[in-house]
Structure formats: structure tokens, C-alpha cells
Design a protein around this motif. Structure first.
Motif, PDB file in Angstrom:
ATOM      1  N   MET A 345       0.838  -1.197   0.000  1.00  0.00           N
ATOM      2  CA  MET A 345       0.000   0.000   0.000  1.00  0.00           C
ATOM      3  C   MET A 345       0.875   1.250   0.000  1.00  0.00           C
ATOM      4  O   MET A 345       2.106   1.166   0.120  1.00  0.00           O
ATOM      5  CB  MET A 345      -0.932   0.013   1.226  1.00  0.00           C
ATOM      6  CG  MET A 345      -1.999  -1.071   1.215  1.00  0.00           C
ATOM      7  SD  MET A 345      -3.260  -0.844   2.488  1.00  0.00           S
ATOM      8  CE  MET A 345      -4.193   0.543   1.810  1.00  0.00           C
ATOM      9  N   VAL A 346       0.230   2.408  -0.154  1.00  0.00           N
ATOM     10  CA  VAL A 346       0.941   3.681  -0.077  1.00  0.00           C
ATOM     11  C   VAL A 346       0.499   4.438   1.172  1.00  0.00           C
ATOM     12  O   VAL A 346      -0.491   4.090   1.816  1.00  0.00           O
ATOM     13  CB  VAL A 346       0.724   4.537  -1.345  1.00  0.00           C
ATOM     14  CG1 VAL A 346       1.379   3.882  -2.550  1.00  0.00           C
ATOM     15  CG2 VAL A 346      -0.759   4.781  -1.610  1.00  0.00           C
ATOM     16  N   ASP A 347       1.241   5.500   1.493  1.00  0.00           N
ATOM     17  CA  ASP A 347       1.159   6.080   2.834  1.00  0.00           C
ATOM     18  C   ASP A 347      -0.019   7.010   3.100  1.00  0.00           C
ATOM     19  O   ASP A 347      -0.180   7.481   4.226  1.00  0.00           O
ATOM     20  CB  ASP A 347       2.465   6.811   3.171  1.00  0.00           C
ATOM     21  CG  ASP A 347       2.763   7.959   2.204  1.00  0.00           C
ATOM     22  OD1 ASP A 347       1.875   8.315   1.391  1.00  0.00           O
ATOM     23  OD2 ASP A 347       3.892   8.486   2.263  1.00  0.00           O
ATOM     24  N   ASP A 348      -0.852   7.307   2.094  1.00  0.00           N
ATOM     25  CA  ASP A 348      -1.977   8.202   2.360  1.00  0.00           C
ATOM     26  C   ASP A 348      -3.300   7.435   2.487  1.00  0.00           C
ATOM     27  O   ASP A 348      -4.373   8.017   2.386  1.00  0.00           O
ATOM     28  CB  ASP A 348      -2.086   9.285   1.287  1.00  0.00           C
ATOM     29  CG  ASP A 348      -2.390   8.728  -0.096  1.00  0.00           C
ATOM     30  OD1 ASP A 348      -2.181   7.516  -0.304  1.00  0.00           O
ATOM     31  OD2 ASP A 348      -2.813   9.501  -0.975  1.00  0.00           O
ATOM     32  N   LYS A 349      -3.219   6.128   2.711  1.00  0.00           N
ATOM     33  CA  LYS A 349      -4.420   5.300   2.871  1.00  0.00           C
ATOM     34  C   LYS A 349      -4.570   4.858   4.327  1.00  0.00           C
ATOM     35  O   LYS A 349      -3.624   4.900   5.111  1.00  0.00           O
ATOM     36  CB  LYS A 349      -4.339   4.063   1.967  1.00  0.00           C
ATOM     37  CG  LYS A 349      -4.049   4.364   0.511  1.00  0.00           C
ATOM     38  CD  LYS A 349      -5.085   5.279  -0.119  1.00  0.00           C
ATOM     39  CE  LYS A 349      -4.724   5.644  -1.546  1.00  0.00           C
ATOM     40  NZ  LYS A 349      -5.646   6.655  -2.124  1.00  0.00           N
ATOM     41  N   ASP A 350      -5.775   4.394   4.654  1.00  0.00           N
ATOM     42  CA  ASP A 350      -6.037   3.857   5.985  1.00  0.00           C
ATOM     43  C   ASP A 350      -5.550   2.412   6.000  1.00  0.00           C
ATOM     44  O   ASP A 350      -6.325   1.457   5.860  1.00  0.00           O
ATOM     45  CB  ASP A 350      -7.533   3.951   6.290  1.00  0.00           C
ATOM     46  CG  ASP A 350      -7.878   3.545   7.721  1.00  0.00           C
ATOM     47  OD1 ASP A 350      -6.996   2.999   8.406  1.00  0.00           O
ATOM     48  OD2 ASP A 350      -9.030   3.754   8.131  1.00  0.00           O
TER      49      ASP A 350
END
Length: 432
Positions: A345-350
Motif C-alpha cells: 500500500m501507499v502512505d496516504d491510505k487507511d
């Protein structure tokens, strides 16, 4: 400059959200308006359909473009992000923008745009609108990049606005509640221009109703009068839909979430026909939905890549998307010996909430996309340990997928996803 040199220049000289995140987000439309004026307002030379939403806007954009192509129109399609090649973002009748055009555009216009310091998306949007005008498209389907109100695509005045749904995503830009996010997405509504809203709830519906009333917008809430009465997943891929006005339809796109998208798409077609600027028959709708990938080359939506072991990838990347994906992965896994998941995943997701939705009985291959925003695989493994998910970490998608193939037998199911960028890296691997 070669095409490759041009891409290096674009990626290196202007901020790109796909790579860097917040530093690439320019609030306001100043740069976009300057670029638009410089190019003579190209988006005014053809009608547009504007599509926003947290999830599903890419599938809806490609599906509507495919339907319009089957109806005989020359269709521009602007979407993001790309998976394999930058040129996927800008297509005419499914054909990517020419490499030479990309290079010439940058070379010829650098003297103008460099002092503006536009973001990657601002510059790409200007390129797309200009290309569609030069190609003399009959209609353009334009997907919002981020949000709506301040997105640089929002300089257009479309013939139809479509908002698929609202869930929590990009909170640092759009707000931390569904109502705040809905207000940003509702920003694509224009005075007197009809709109279709796919899904709402008690928090978002009042936002859309207030905006529509204030702007004198005739709004169709698709969930109020469902076109899709029943949806069935087909074993060989795709879905069959029993519909209210179109009979039985085959939809080539196979994700469970496509049933919601289909309802939005069919209402959008009805609104376009009602507006009178476009004419679309039932047969053209059926043909368009059956041939989305052939017509527009959409990838990454519950895409089957291999049979033995079964390998499927999907670009679902937030809580709203995983509410459907987690269920469908479990369903698919019931027909196989072992579920294996290549995940990042990437860092701006929950991240934590998404990972709570992951199946507990899978073997995980935690990995990191080739993207500055990607979460390190060791961080994912720390979260996984607290959730009792078992697996190992890998430096990149290629290593993770290769190991999953080594471990799997022909009756296993391998799912690849968690982020659009994981899928992008996976599609670029080729056959292993």
C-alpha cells in the motif's frame, strides 16, 4: 528529446502525485487557467462528460467511453494514474496518444510552462485537452484526478457530471468526513448541467441535494431507481446483469463492485440520451459493456492473468474498495487449495483498516511498489503481526510475485493488489 528523455524530464522537473504525493498537489486553478488560455481553451471545442468519485470512476469512465465508441463517436478518454505507460492517460478511441506528440508538446511549450512551475497533472491535463482538440474528437470522457472542486479538470463545462460514490480517502486534501469529501466532489456540478450520483448515505446525500438546488442541477440519484436488479459473477470472468430497461447484459469487467458501477453507468447513458446531444441505442450499450478492454484497453480491474495457479490482480486501494475485494477474494479462494496474496500500500491510505479486512487464512508476500509513497514491507509486516496475518517481506513486487509462484501449486489462488502502484509494477513484470 526522445520519448524516454521527455518522460524523464516530466517526472523529474514537475511534481508528480503518483510519485511524491502532497508536494505535487497544487490547490487552486491558477496554473490550469493560464495553460488553458495559452492553448486557446481547447476543451471548449468538444462536449465533455466529467466523472468524479472515491472509487469506480476509472471503470465508469472506460465503460462510458466504450459505449460511446460503439455508438460511432470519436471518443477522447483522460484517466489517471497510468499502469504501464504514461500514454495510457490520454487516448482517442482506445489508442494512446502518440509518443511524438508528447515529445513535441514538451519541447515546444517548455518556454511557456516552466516559469509557471505546474504540477505533473496540471501539465498532463493541458496536454490531453489540446490533443483531443487537435484530434477533433466528438466527445471526451474526463476523469477527475483528485477531489473535484479544485481539480484542474474542473475548468470544463460538461454535458453531464457523474459522481460515483464517496468514502474516506485523501483526507489531507479533501477533509476527514464523508460530508466534507462529498462537498469537494460536488464541486464538479455546474449550473444547469445534469448530474448522476451513484451512491449516497445520510451524511453525503444532503450535500449533493444542497449543491444541486443551489446550482439548478437536475440530479439523478442512481440508487433510488436501480437499473441493475440482479448481478451474477461468471466463472470464466465478467458478470451477467438483469436490468430494468436493458434486459440481460454481459459486463466484461468482473469485480463485485462493478454492479454498483453498472447502475451508475446505465443511469448516465439515460441522462445523455435525454439531453439530446448524443444518441445511444440499447445494442450499443450492450456491445460497449461487453468489449471495454478491447475498446479502451482498461487493465487492473479483477484482471485474470493466469489459470494454473489462478492469478488475479485488482487496483482497489482504499477502505471503500476493499469492502468489496475482501469478500470476492474469499469467494474465489473457496475454489482453490491455498490463497496467496502479494500485497502493498501507499502512505496516504487507511492501512490498518484495510489490513483488518484481509483474509486470515492466506499466505502473504508483503512488498513495496516502486513509488516514493509506498509503505516499506517491514512496516506492513509489523501491522500484519498484530492482526495475526502470516507472511514474509520482499523488496519489490517482482521478488514477491516470483516467490508466490515458486510456493504455489496449480490449484492455488494468487491475488496481487493493495495499491494501483503494486498492480502497475506487477503488469510491467511480464511473464515469469
Amino acid at each position: 528529446m526522445t520519448y524516454e528523455e521527455t518522460l524523464d524530464y516530466l517526472y523529474g522537473s514537475v511534481p508528480m502525485f503518483q510519485k511524491t504525493g502532497a508536494t505535487a498537489f497544487h490547490e487552486g486553478l491558477h496554473n490550469t487557467l493560464c495553460l488553458d488560455e495559452h492553448f486557446g481553451h481547447p476543451h471548449r471545442k468538444y462536449p465533455c462528460i466529467h466523472i468524479a468519485g472515491t472509487n469506480g470512476k476509472g471503470s465508469c469512465s472506460h465503460s462510458l467511453a466504450s459505449i460511446l465508441q460503439e455508438a460511432g463517436y470519436k471518443v477522447g478518454l483522460y484517466t489517471s494514474p497510468h499502469l504501464r505507460d504514461f500514454r495510457e492517460r490520454i487516448r482517442v478511441n482506445g489508442v494512446c496518444i502518440d509518443k511524438d506528440y508528447v515529445t513535441r508538446f514538451v519541447e515546444n511549450e517548455r518556454a511557456f510552462f516552466e516559469p509557471l512551475r505546474p504540477s505533473f497533472f496540471e501539465l498532463t491535463t493541458a496536454m490531453a485537452f489540446n490533443y483531443f482538440a487537435e484530434q477533433q474528437v466528438d466527445v471526451a470522457v474526463v476523469e477527475v484526478g483528485l477531489g473535484g472542486r479544485l481539480d484542474c479538470t474542473n475548468i470544463i463545462t460538461p454535458i453531464l457530471s457523474v459522481i460515483t460514490n464517496i468514502s474516506i480517502d485523501h483526507t489531507q486534501f479533501l477533509g476527514d468526513t464523508r460530508a466534507k469529501i462529498a462537498r469537494e466532489k460536488a464541486g464538479i456540478m455546474k449550473t444547469g448541467i445534469p448530474a448522476v450520483v451513484g451512491e449516497t448515505d445520510e451524511e453525503t446525500r444532503p450535500v449533493f441535494e444542497e449543491t444541486a438546488s443551489r446550482l439548478n442541477v437536475k440530479v439523478c440519484f442512481a440508487q433510488d431507481a436501480p437499473q441493475v436488479l440482479n448481478a451474477s459473477i461468471l466463472r470464466q470472468g465478467g458478470m451477467y446483469y438483469e436490468t430494468r430497461d436493458y434486459g440481460m447484459l454481459y459486463g466484461e469487467l468482473g469485480g463485485l463492485y462493478q454492479a454498483k458501477n453498472m447502475n451508475t453507468i446505465l443511469h448516465a447513458v439515460a441522462m445523455l440520451n435525454r439531453g439530446g446531444q448524443l444518441r445511444i441505442t440499447r445494442q450499443q450499450v450492450a456491445d460497449g459493456l461487453a468489449h471495454v478492454t478491447a475498446n479502451t484497453h482498461l487493465e487492473g480491474r479483477w484482471q485474470r492473468m493466469r489459470e494454473q495457479p489462478m492469478v488475479i490482480c485488482d487496483t482497489g486501494h482504499n477502505v471503500g474498495g476493499w469492502q468489496y475485494l475482501s469478500h470476492q477474494i474469499r469467494q474465489q479462494a473457496e475454489n482453490h487449495k491455498q490463497l496467496r496474496v502479494v500485497f502493498g500500500m501507499v502512505d496516504d491510505k487507511d492501512i490498518h483498516t484495510v489490513m483488518t479486512m484481509l483474509p486470515k487464512d492466506a499466505v502473504y508476500y508483503f512488498t513495496k511498489a516502486d513509488c516514493q509513497r509506498a509503505i516499506d514491507q517491514d512496516k506492513l509486516m509489523e501491522i500484519a503481526e498484530t492482526l495475526h496475518l502470516r507472511g514474509n517481506g520482499y523488496r519489490n513486487v517482482k521478488e514477491a510475485y516470483r516467490q508466490a509462484l515458486v510456493d504455489a501449486d496449480e490449484n492455488d489462488f494468487i491475488f496481487v493488489g493493495g495499491s494501483s502502484y503494486i498492480v502497475a509494477d506487477f503488469l510491467c513484470i511480464g511473464n515469469i
